[in-house]
Design a protein around this motif. Sequence first.
Motif, PDB file in Angstrom:
ATOM      1  N   PRO A  10      -2.374   2.246  12.500  1.00 15.65           N
ATOM      2  CA  PRO A  10      -1.447   3.330  12.848  1.00 15.65           C
ATOM      3  C   PRO A  10      -0.084   3.185  12.176  1.00 15.65           C
ATOM      4  CG  PRO A  10      -2.545   2.543  14.815  1.00 15.65           C
ATOM      5  CD  PRO A  10      -2.921   1.626  13.703  1.00 15.65           C
ATOM      6  N   PHE A  11       0.403   1.963  12.027  1.00 12.13           N
ATOM      7  CA  PHE A  11       1.690   1.756  11.366  1.00 12.13           C
ATOM      8  C   PHE A  11       1.594   2.045   9.875  1.00 12.13           C
ATOM      9  CE2 PHE A  11       1.954  -0.973  15.133  1.00 12.13           C
ATOM     10  CZ  PHE A  11       3.096  -0.450  15.697  1.00 12.13           C
ATOM     11  N   ILE A  12       0.448   1.744   9.286  1.00 10.35           N
ATOM     12  CA  ILE A  12       0.259   2.022   7.860  1.00 10.35           C
ATOM     13  C   ILE A  12       0.158   3.533   7.626  1.00 10.35           C
ATOM     14  CG2 ILE A  12      -1.346   1.750   5.925  1.00 10.35           C
ATOM     15  CD1 ILE A  12      -2.012  -1.044   7.110  1.00 10.35           C
ATOM     16  N   PHE A  13      -0.626   4.225   8.456  1.00  9.59           N
ATOM     17  CA  PHE A  13      -0.834   5.663   8.260  1.00  9.59           C
ATOM     18  C   PHE A  13       0.411   6.480   8.568  1.00  9.59           C
ATOM     19  CE2 PHE A  13      -5.534   4.887   8.900  1.00  9.59           C
ATOM     20  CZ  PHE A  13      -5.830   5.061   7.563  1.00  9.59           C
ATOM     21  N   PHE A  14       1.186   6.096   9.550  1.00  5.74           N
ATOM     22  CA  PHE A  14       2.312   6.907   9.994  1.00  5.74           C
ATOM     23  C   PHE A  14       3.658   6.268   9.637  1.00  5.74           C
ATOM     24  CE2 PHE A  14      -1.187   7.907  12.882  1.00  5.74           C
ATOM     25  CZ  PHE A  14      -1.346   9.234  12.527  1.00  5.74           C
ATOM     26  N   ARG A  15       3.676   5.465   8.611  1.00  2.00           N
ATOM     27  CA  ARG A  15       4.886   4.771   8.194  1.00  2.00           C
ATOM     28  C   ARG A  15       5.969   5.742   7.717  1.00  2.00           C
ATOM     29  NH1 ARG A  15       3.759   0.605   3.619  1.00  2.00           N
ATOM     30  NH2 ARG A  15       2.061   2.059   3.558  1.00  2.00           N
ATOM     31  N   ASN A  16       5.604   6.753   6.948  1.00  2.00           N
ATOM     32  CA  ASN A  16       6.591   7.649   6.348  1.00  2.00           C
ATOM     33  C   ASN A  16       6.849   8.907   7.157  1.00  2.00           C
ATOM     34  OD1 ASN A  16       6.847   5.883   4.188  1.00  2.00           O
ATOM     35  ND2 ASN A  16       5.137   6.820   3.114  1.00  2.00           N
ATOM     36  N   LYS A  17       6.116   9.121   8.209  1.00  2.00           N
ATOM     37  CA  LYS A  17       6.295  10.329   9.004  1.00  2.00           C
ATOM     38  C   LYS A  17       7.362  10.102  10.063  1.00  2.00           C
ATOM     39  CE  LYS A  17       1.773  12.123   8.143  1.00  2.00           C
ATOM     40  NZ  LYS A  17       0.651  12.842   8.623  1.00  2.00           N
ATOM     41  N   GLU A  18       8.171  11.104  10.272  1.00  2.00           N
ATOM     42  CA  GLU A  18       9.235  10.967  11.254  1.00  2.00           C
ATOM     43  C   GLU A  18       8.738  11.167  12.673  1.00  2.00           C
ATOM     44  OE1 GLU A  18      12.614  13.245  10.288  1.00  2.00           O
ATOM     45  OE2 GLU A  18      12.716  12.482   8.252  1.00  2.00           O
ATOM     46  N   GLU A  19       7.746  12.034  12.849  1.00  2.00           N
ATOM     47  CA  GLU A  19       7.199  12.277  14.187  1.00  2.00           C
ATOM     48  C   GLU A  19       5.724  11.951  14.223  1.00  2.00           C
ATOM     49  OE1 GLU A  19       7.768  15.740  16.571  1.00  2.00           O
ATOM     50  OE2 GLU A  19       9.723  16.042  15.675  1.00  2.00           O
ATOM     51  N   LEU A  20       5.328  11.306  15.299  1.00  2.00           N
ATOM     52  CA  LEU A  20       3.918  11.015  15.486  1.00  2.00           C
ATOM     53  C   LEU A  20       3.191  12.259  15.974  1.00  2.00           C
ATOM     54  CD1 LEU A  20       4.069   7.550  17.249  1.00  2.00           C
ATOM     55  CD2 LEU A  20       3.304   8.016  14.951  1.00  2.00           C
ATOM     56  N   PRO A  21       1.886  12.344  15.698  1.00  4.02           N
ATOM     57  CA  PRO A  21       1.118  13.462  16.251  1.00  4.02           C
ATOM     58  C   PRO A  21       1.130  13.432  17.779  1.00  4.02           C
ATOM     59  CG  PRO A  21      -0.117  12.341  14.540  1.00  4.02           C
ATOM     60  CD  PRO A  21       1.104  11.526  14.799  1.00  4.02           C
TER      61      PRO A  21
END
Length: 107
Positions: free
Chosen positions: A24-35
Amino acid sequence: MNNYEIFIAIAIMSIISYFTRALPFIFFRNKEELPYYFLFIGRYFPSIIITILIVFTLKDIDFSIAPYGLKEIAGVFATAVLHLVFKNYLISIFLGTVFYMSLVQLI
């Protein structure tokens, strides 16, 4: 199983455990908001897991035989009170388990 097979099994389980926590940290590293579903899981799953643990604890108790499930109910109650006091799932589960196990060993 010999020692070599046990070592391989431990290594595989360690790698899988590491990646399930890291992905999860790798996939959402650059996104500001989580799904939304990640926020939902983070918010509601601890309470759901506690409820499942309570049901699992009380499912096989025979309330018609002494001590009528008093140790189990006291353990659940103590865990709930500890959670209300400390607001921490780990502390309440750990201390509630210690309380219940002391009741089982002493009574």
